[in-house]
Design an enzyme around this catalytic site. Structure first.
Site, PDB file in Angstrom:
ATOM      1  N   HIS A  22      21.267  14.249 -29.730  1.00 46.21           N
ATOM      2  CA  HIS A  22      20.550  14.539 -30.971  1.00 46.21           C
ATOM      3  C   HIS A  22      19.061  14.600 -30.670  1.00 46.21           C
ATOM      4  CE1 HIS A  22      19.113  14.116 -35.132  1.00 46.21           C
ATOM      5  NE2 HIS A  22      20.315  14.513 -35.498  1.00 46.21           N
TER       6      HIS A  22
ATOM      7  N   ASP B  63      27.994  15.332 -36.040  1.00 49.67           N
ATOM      8  CA  ASP B  63      28.653  16.631 -36.149  1.00 49.67           C
ATOM      9  C   ASP B  63      29.995  16.648 -35.428  1.00 49.67           C
ATOM     10  OD1 ASP B  63      26.494  17.973 -37.576  1.00 49.67           O
ATOM     11  OD2 ASP B  63      25.371  17.767 -35.713  1.00 49.67           O
TER      12      ASP B  63
END
Length: 436
Positions: free
Chosen positions: A312, A370
């Site tokens: 991320h 995700d």
């Protein structure tokens, strides 16, 4: 022994000149100090260069705080772990919008205020007919959310607090209906009108899955998982789509137009489309036997293979939202009795290898929100084309909270980023006959 007082300013000197400027340091309630560079150009005749705004604070905000190194995500001071496990999405919506969790009476009033706005103007149904059947749900959402401003003229005065409040209710309430109808339109099923006797997540699942021909019962385990996914996606500080909403709002655009702009920004595969990209990646890998060769390609700097759903930009050690969804993922799979789904087996194998491979550990490429949300949504039967649309449903509350905060900020100005110009210097026009 007293520690040294923290610095209150930073002084910059322009080399080769006698010019210098002292810039005040602004300290938030949490996080590093921020140099106020608003007078930098006036003092030194220079701008700053920060592609992607990775080191620039564009606003002050009381809504969300992230410490990427420590894996911390707070909404109005409350840890995301506590909110996701103990609260509901509409409670979190109240928190983001109003600054506090609601008491019992406020919760009833807020929930009722949202659910009384879930229906769409009947003429909006005809807008859907203008899209092709194979239109991406996000394309439909961009158009329909933007069109809301043509139907609700009674709440477009952005300087009126009551108009801002009503617009917030309308957006939070209607975007799930818009998204569910976008899905129904693409598969040729009748639109299902919202049911205000259901909870927020329940109602969304009902509109997505029910048909008029038979009753539909919303599984409470799946409703809670959906509610949790919505909470985890509700707001995430000044990301690309939120910055888009704020930049659009700084011009005085109405909130429906601003949220439509946020939806368009979210559509990008590097942002809201990441969980959809995870499923596409798993489909390309194909089988468990192909996981290791695929990861070898990812490690090859000359290869274009990318590991989607890992790492991320903000979180450098772990994504706190992913830890919550990891447990939720197992709850959903157990409830649905899914044991032999090839793609889910593939995802589990990919997660296991990546978490123990030194290459990925060293680069802090851990599963993010995700990765798990994609697996959960697939298990629940939600098509990949709806993943980003669901993200938009969740993030609408964050967008409208950020927009509302910006509109109430007296220091708010129209956004105007600067640039480094690298084009041609001044030159004279040459007639077409004299051009080489």
């Amino acid at each position: 022994m007293d520690s040294e007082a923290p610095p209150k300013s930073v002084t910059l000197t322009l080399d080769g000149t006698n010019k210098s400027i002292t810039l005040p340091l602004i300290q938030g309630t949490m996080g590093p100090p921020v140099a106020d560079i608003r007078k930098l150009y006036a003092g030194l005749d220079i701008f700053t260069f920060d592609p992607g705004y990775g080191g620039t604070a564009a606003c002050e905000s009381k809504i969300t705080y992230i410490d990427g190194d420590a894996g911390v995500l707070l909404h109005r001071g409350y840890p995301i772990e506590q909110l996701a496990m103990q609260s509901t999405f509409l409670e979190v919506a109240h928190l983001l919008l109003n600054g506090e969790l609601p008491n019992a009476a406020q919760k009833v009033e807020f929930d009722d205020g949202v659910m009384r706005h879930t229906m769409l103007h009947e003429q909006i149904r005809s807008i859907y007919q203008g899209f092709r059947r194979d239109a991406h749900p996000m394309a439909v959402m961009c158009g329909v959310v933007g069109a809301l401003s043509a139907f609700y003229h009674d709440s477009l005065d952005i300087n009126n607090p009551e108009h801002r409040r009503i617009s917030a209710f309308r957006l939070i309430a209607k975007v799930p209906t818009i998204a569910a109808w976008a899905y129904k339109y693409t598969i040729g099923q009748p639109f299902m009108y919202p049911r205000n006797d259901l909870g927020y997540a329940e109602n969304f699942l009902y509109m997505m899955n029910a048909v008029p021909a038979e009753p539909y019962h919303v599984n409470p385990v799946l409703a809670r998982a959906m509610d949790r996914i919505m909470i985890l996606h509700a707001d995430h500080e000044q990301n690309a789509s939120t910055a888009t909403v704020r930049l659009s709002g700084s011009t005085g655009a109405n909130p429906f137009a601003c949220i439509a702009a946020g939806i368009a920004s979210l559509w990008g595969p590097a942002h809201g489309g990441a969980n959809e990209a995870v499923l596409k990646m798993l489909a390309e890998i194909g089988t468990v036997e192909n996981v290791k060769p695929f990861l070898d390609q990812v490690k090859d700097k000359d290869s274009h293979s990318r590991l989607m759903g890992f790492g991320h930009r903000v979180y450098k050690n772990f994504d706190p939202r992913a830890k919550i969804l990891q447990a939720t993922c197992h709850e959903v799979l157990a409830e649905l009795g899914i044991k032999n789904d090839p793609m889910l087996e593939l995802a589990v194998e990919l997660e296991k290898i990546a978490l123990h491979d030194e290459y990925f550990i060293k680069r802090k490429l851990y599963p993010n929100v995700d990765f798990y949300s994609g697996i959960i949504l697939k298990a629940m039967g939600i098509p990949t084309s709806m993943f980003t649309a669901l993200f938009a449903v969740s993030r609408t509350v964050g967008w409208i909270s950020q927009w509302k905060e910006m509109m109430e900020d007296p220091s708010q100005r129209i956004g105007r980023p600067r640039q480094i110009y690298t084009g041609a210097t001044t030159r004279d026009y040459v007639g077409i006959d004299a051009r080489g």
